[in-house]
Scaffold this motif. Structure first.
Motif, PDB file in Angstrom:
ATOM      1  N   THR A 126       1.024  -1.306   0.027  1.00  0.00           N
ATOM      2  CA  THR A 126       0.101  -0.117   0.100  1.00  0.00           C
ATOM      3  C   THR A 126       1.021   1.333   0.107  1.00  0.00           C
ATOM      4  O   THR A 126       0.151   2.294  -0.316  1.00  0.00           O
ATOM      5  CB  THR A 126      -0.854   0.144   1.425  1.00  0.00           C
ATOM      6  N   PRO A 127       2.207   1.396   0.205  1.00  0.00           N
ATOM      7  CA  PRO A 127       2.831   2.434   0.003  1.00  0.00           C
ATOM      8  C   PRO A 127       2.594   3.150  -1.459  1.00  0.00           C
ATOM      9  O   PRO A 127       2.737   2.224  -2.554  1.00  0.00           O
ATOM     10  CB  PRO A 127       4.402   2.122   0.127  1.00  0.00           C
ATOM     11  N   LEU A 128       2.322   4.249  -1.470  1.00  0.00           N
ATOM     12  CA  LEU A 128       2.058   4.979  -2.823  1.00  0.00           C
ATOM     13  C   LEU A 128       2.624   6.424  -3.024  1.00  0.00           C
ATOM     14  O   LEU A 128       3.160   7.000  -1.904  1.00  0.00           O
ATOM     15  CB  LEU A 128       0.610   4.979  -2.843  1.00  0.00           C
ATOM     16  N   CYS A 149      -6.639  -3.200   9.636  1.00  0.00           N
ATOM     17  CA  CYS A 149      -6.325  -1.780   9.473  1.00  0.00           C
ATOM     18  C   CYS A 149      -5.092  -1.313  10.726  1.00  0.00           C
ATOM     19  O   CYS A 149      -5.783  -1.234  11.809  1.00  0.00           O
ATOM     20  CB  CYS A 149      -7.329  -0.898   9.440  1.00  0.00           C
ATOM     21  N   PHE A 150      -3.971  -0.985  10.450  1.00  0.00           N
ATOM     22  CA  PHE A 150      -3.125  -0.243  11.462  1.00  0.00           C
ATOM     23  C   PHE A 150      -3.604   0.972  11.389  1.00  0.00           C
ATOM     24  O   PHE A 150      -3.842   1.853  10.625  1.00  0.00           O
ATOM     25  CB  PHE A 150      -1.842  -0.377  10.867  1.00  0.00           C
ATOM     26  N   PRO A 151      -3.734   1.656  12.594  1.00  0.00           N
ATOM     27  CA  PRO A 151      -4.787   2.794  13.003  1.00  0.00           C
ATOM     28  C   PRO A 151      -3.805   4.150  12.689  1.00  0.00           C
ATOM     29  O   PRO A 151      -4.602   5.305  12.921  1.00  0.00           O
ATOM     30  CB  PRO A 151      -5.029   2.664  14.428  1.00  0.00           C
ATOM     31  N   LEU A 152      -2.596   4.062  12.188  1.00  0.00           N
ATOM     32  CA  LEU A 152      -1.803   5.293  11.863  1.00  0.00           C
ATOM     33  C   LEU A 152      -1.274   5.218  10.737  1.00  0.00           C
ATOM     34  O   LEU A 152      -0.841   4.116  10.263  1.00  0.00           O
ATOM     35  CB  LEU A 152      -0.503   5.496  13.039  1.00  0.00           C
ATOM     36  N   GLN A 153      -0.859   6.032   9.803  1.00  0.00           N
ATOM     37  CA  GLN A 153      -0.059   6.194   8.720  1.00  0.00           C
ATOM     38  C   GLN A 153       0.432   7.543   8.728  1.00  0.00           C
ATOM     39  O   GLN A 153       0.649   8.290   9.437  1.00  0.00           O
ATOM     40  CB  GLN A 153      -1.030   6.004   7.810  1.00  0.00           C
ATOM     41  N   VAL A 231       2.861   6.430   3.286  1.00  0.00           N
ATOM     42  CA  VAL A 231       3.389   5.053   4.059  1.00  0.00           C
ATOM     43  C   VAL A 231       2.220   4.527   4.794  1.00  0.00           C
ATOM     44  O   VAL A 231       1.990   5.109   5.695  1.00  0.00           O
ATOM     45  CB  VAL A 231       4.628   5.259   4.893  1.00  0.00           C
ATOM     46  N   ILE A 232       1.489   3.431   4.385  1.00  0.00           N
ATOM     47  CA  ILE A 232       0.410   3.069   4.991  1.00  0.00           C
ATOM     48  C   ILE A 232       0.947   1.597   5.590  1.00  0.00           C
ATOM     49  O   ILE A 232       1.848   0.932   4.616  1.00  0.00           O
ATOM     50  CB  ILE A 232      -0.770   2.828   3.997  1.00  0.00           C
TER      51      ILE A 232
END
Length: 237
Positions: A126-128, A149-153, A231-232
């Motif tokens: 998912t990094p874009l 889902c990690f709650p921070l990006q 950065v996800i």
């Protein structure tokens, strides 16, 4: 270059970053990327083998502009940055989960978390890299790609505001229970990033913690070009 990324992350003021995340749902970090690194990442937008797909936002009603998801294996700088940031953010994420009455399920290492994602069928990175030109913008949204889902990006600005582009401010909104929506503009310099809540975060209230819903976007770019590295930490289905 890649060996320096973990040290740059470690050298940040994590006491201040954690306090800002708890208070506002976001925190500015860095600069973590050098001017040369920003230029290299931006110039790579048209390098086909590096990415798994390309999204033109207007076709989907997301806004105007385009972005590309990186393919595995990720470029070394992005991989090390993602890994180092996750290790610092996982304890905060687990504390947020507990405050919201959810299980604290995030392992200490990003590799172990990716194993969980992949076991759940979320195998696409998912990094874009996002690119905006004059008139482009990104509607308020949340980056949810599956059950996990990690709650921070994080998002890193790769160009110089005022020199390379005008406008294009990073936007955040929060919706607290029984309150009107609050909007915030987060100014960034080249190489700086903003860490922010993906979807929900805890906020203290008179009866314990309440769930605050967050969304993010980018205001209209008035001139020039603006590139962002996203950065996800969870992968997508």
């Amino acid at each position: 270059m890649n060996d320096l990324a973990p040290q740059r992350v470690a050298d940040q003021d994590w006491i201040r970053i954690e306090a800002d995340l708890d208070a506002d749902g976001y925190a500015v970090i860095g600069p973590l990327l050098t001017q040369a690194e920003c230029a290299t990442l931006s110039a790579g937008f048209d390098t086909e083998p590096t990415f798994r797909n390309r999204v033109v936002m207007a076709r989907h009603g997301y806004g105007a502009g385009e972005y590309r998801y990186y393919a595995y294996p990720l470029p070394g700088l992005i991989e090390t940055l993602r890994t180092a940031l996750y290790a610092r953010l996982a304890p905060i994420a687990n504390r947020w989960q507990s405050a919201l009455g959810r299980p604290a399920v995030f392992p200490a290492s990003h590799a172990a978390y990716l194993d969980q994602c992949h076991a759940a069928g979320q195998t696409r990175p998912t990094p874009l890299l996002l690119r905006y030109g004059a008139g482009d913008y990104n509607r308020l949204h949340q980056d949810l790609y599956g059950e996990l889902c990690f709650p921070l990006q994080a998002a890193f600005l790769l160009d110089r505001p005022g020199d390379d582009f005008e406008g294009g401010e990073f936007l955040l909104t929060e919706q607290r229970p029984r309150m009107q929506t609050r909007a915030e503009v987060v100014p960034l310099r080249q190489g700086q990033g903003v860490i922010f809540a993906v979807s929900q975060r805890p906020a203290p209230g008179p009866r314990g913690f309440s769930r605050v819903t967050m969304r993010h976007g980018v205001s209209r770019v008035r001139s020039g070009h603006r590139h962002t590295l996203g950065v996800i930490f969870h992968d997508a289905k």
